[in-house]
Design a protein around this motif. Structure first.
Motif, mmCIF file in Angstrom:
data_model
loop_
_atom_site.group_PDB
_atom_site.id
_atom_site.type_symbol
_atom_site.label_atom_id
_atom_site.label_comp_id
_atom_site.label_asym_id
_atom_site.label_seq_id
_atom_site.Cartn_x
_atom_site.Cartn_y
_atom_site.Cartn_z
ATOM 1 N N UNK A 17 2.852 -7.476 -0.851
ATOM 2 C CA UNK A 17 2.377 -6.222 -1.429
ATOM 3 C C UNK A 17 3.250 -5.083 -0.905
ATOM 4 N N UNK A 18 3.824 -4.315 -1.830
ATOM 5 C CA UNK A 18 4.691 -3.192 -1.470
ATOM 6 C C UNK A 18 4.193 -1.926 -2.161
ATOM 7 N N UNK A 19 4.370 -0.798 -1.491
ATOM 8 C CA UNK A 19 4.107 0.503 -2.086
ATOM 9 C C UNK A 19 5.353 1.354 -1.941
ATOM 10 N N UNK A 20 5.846 1.875 -3.061
ATOM 11 C CA UNK A 20 7.046 2.701 -3.028
ATOM 12 C C UNK A 20 7.069 3.635 -4.221
ATOM 13 N N UNK A 21 7.245 4.914 -3.959
ATOM 14 C CA UNK A 21 7.438 5.927 -4.996
ATOM 15 C C UNK A 21 6.390 5.852 -6.110
ATOM 16 N N UNK A 22 5.128 5.675 -5.740
ATOM 17 C CA UNK A 22 4.063 5.644 -6.724
ATOM 18 C C UNK A 22 3.822 4.299 -7.364
ATOM 19 N N UNK A 50 -8.107 -4.785 -5.406
ATOM 20 C CA UNK A 50 -9.171 -3.819 -5.127
ATOM 21 C C UNK A 50 -8.706 -2.706 -4.205
ATOM 22 N N UNK A 51 -7.656 -2.957 -3.409
ATOM 23 C CA UNK A 51 -7.178 -1.976 -2.442
ATOM 24 C C UNK A 51 -6.114 -1.034 -3.008
ATOM 25 N N UNK A 52 -5.603 -1.330 -4.205
ATOM 26 C CA UNK A 52 -4.511 -0.529 -4.749
ATOM 27 C C UNK A 52 -4.892 0.941 -4.849
ATOM 28 N N UNK A 53 -6.112 1.211 -5.256
ATOM 29 C CA UNK A 53 -6.539 2.595 -5.453
ATOM 30 C C UNK A 53 -6.871 3.301 -4.141
ATOM 31 N N UNK A 54 -6.835 2.572 -3.010
ATOM 32 C CA UNK A 54 -7.063 3.225 -1.726
ATOM 33 C C UNK A 54 -5.978 4.263 -1.440
ATOM 34 N N UNK A 55 -4.799 4.040 -2.006
ATOM 35 C CA UNK A 55 -3.706 5.000 -1.862
ATOM 36 C C UNK A 55 -3.613 5.823 -3.139
ATOM 37 N N UNK A 56 -3.998 7.088 -3.110
ATOM 38 C CA UNK A 56 -3.984 7.904 -4.332
ATOM 39 C C UNK A 56 -2.591 8.138 -4.900
ATOM 40 N N UNK A 57 -1.561 7.811 -4.119
ATOM 41 C CA UNK A 57 -0.193 7.978 -4.613
ATOM 42 C C UNK A 57 0.209 6.859 -5.570
ATOM 43 N N UNK A 58 -0.522 5.762 -5.564
ATOM 44 C CA UNK A 58 -0.205 4.647 -6.463
ATOM 45 C C UNK A 58 -0.571 5.018 -7.893
ATOM 46 N N UNK A 59 0.426 5.028 -8.765
ATOM 47 C CA UNK A 59 0.209 5.413 -10.157
ATOM 48 C C UNK A 59 0.382 4.252 -11.135
ATOM 49 N N UNK A 60 1.116 3.229 -10.717
ATOM 50 C CA UNK A 60 1.359 2.055 -11.570
ATOM 51 C C UNK A 60 1.383 0.817 -10.671
ATOM 52 N N UNK A 61 0.808 -0.278 -11.155
ATOM 53 C CA UNK A 61 0.868 -1.559 -10.441
ATOM 54 C C UNK A 61 1.798 -2.505 -11.198
#
Length: 264
Positions: A17-22, A50-61
């Protein structure tokens, strides 16, 4: 960029699982089993979704498989060690994971480089947009396993390819190649394999640049249009048949033709 790797107890299985630039990027990896998912992996996938939305910066999965596979679906060999009741519970875990991504209020993009089979096809169809390569293959050959598609599984296919083609896929066990998938709408874009990941990132950034209100509204409106069909169905179909499923799984593991007994 935040990177989190969930390693499973089963051989070489892991979910990254990675988070980068939204962008929230989920990668499925179990290379020696065609990225087939065990029950534990389906559970982990639900938890990650279920945890993706914990970071409000995430805009697309973005959901992808590693190597030349998306996922072969569920691990059939694991089913061979289960009772019918345990297998039914495992399918409920699959549906929970698939629905978790399907119901995300942010856009989801599936990157389909290789086969997406069975529950893997359903997971791909849960994504809003699917990007494939010339190696994309899609099918749901459950007829030789005694797996009985429930309403939700069938509805995802019917919504895209219609009733007759959905029945044909199960009746014949056929697989659609990349061109078939593109023409039928199972994938939205057909991209050269070497460009696939870069294209998916660019697509993710493009989608993320749109109005969040517009994206959320169209997902909700489309879901309401599609889900209204479910009101026609009152009785839920189980996922496995108590007679055919054990024989179908055993024949798969033993690499032989299943011997299904006719029942009225």
């Amino acid at each position: 960029m935040r990177v989190q790797i969930q390693r499973m107890e089963e051989d070489d299985a892991k979910i990254t699982y990675q988070e980068t630039a939204g962008l929230a990027i989920i990668s499925l990896s179990r290379p020696h089993s065609r990225n087939a998912l065990t029950s534990n992996m389906w559970t982990q996938l639900s938890e990650i979704g279920a945890k993706i939305l914990d970071n409000p910066k995430n805009k697309v999965a973005i959901l992808r498989g590693t190597g030349e596979q998306f996922t072969a679906g569920s691990d059939i060999k694991e089913f061979h060690q289960m009772s019918v009741e345990e297998a039914e519970a495992s399918f409920l875990l699959m549906e929970r994971a698939i629905s978790t991504f399907e119901r995300l209020p942010i856009p989801t993009i599936g990157v389909i480089n290789g086969p997406a089979m069975g529950a893997g096809l359903e997971l791909a169809l849960a994504c809003d947009i699917r990007i494939g390569s010339n190696k994309t293959r899609m099918g749901i050959p459950v007829g030789r396993l005694g797996i009985t598609l429930n309403n939700k599984f069938a509805q995802r296919l019917v919504s895209l390819i219609g009733p007759s083609r959905t029945k044909d896929l199960v009746f014949t066990g056929r697989l659609y190649d990349a061109d078939d998938c593109k023409s039928l709408g199972l994938i939205n874009y057909l991209i050269q394999e070497e460009r696939l990941d870069r294209y998916a990132i660019r697509m993710g950034r493009l989608v993320a640049s749109q109005s969040p209100a517009s994206l959320k509204a169209i997902k909700r409106s489309v879901a309401n249009c599609v889900n209204s069909v479910e009101e026609l169905w009152q009785e839920e179909t189980p996922f496995v048949d108590a007679h055919d499923f054990p024989e179908g799984v055993a024949s798969f593991v033993e690499k032989r033709t299943p011997n299904f007994q006719r029942r009225l």
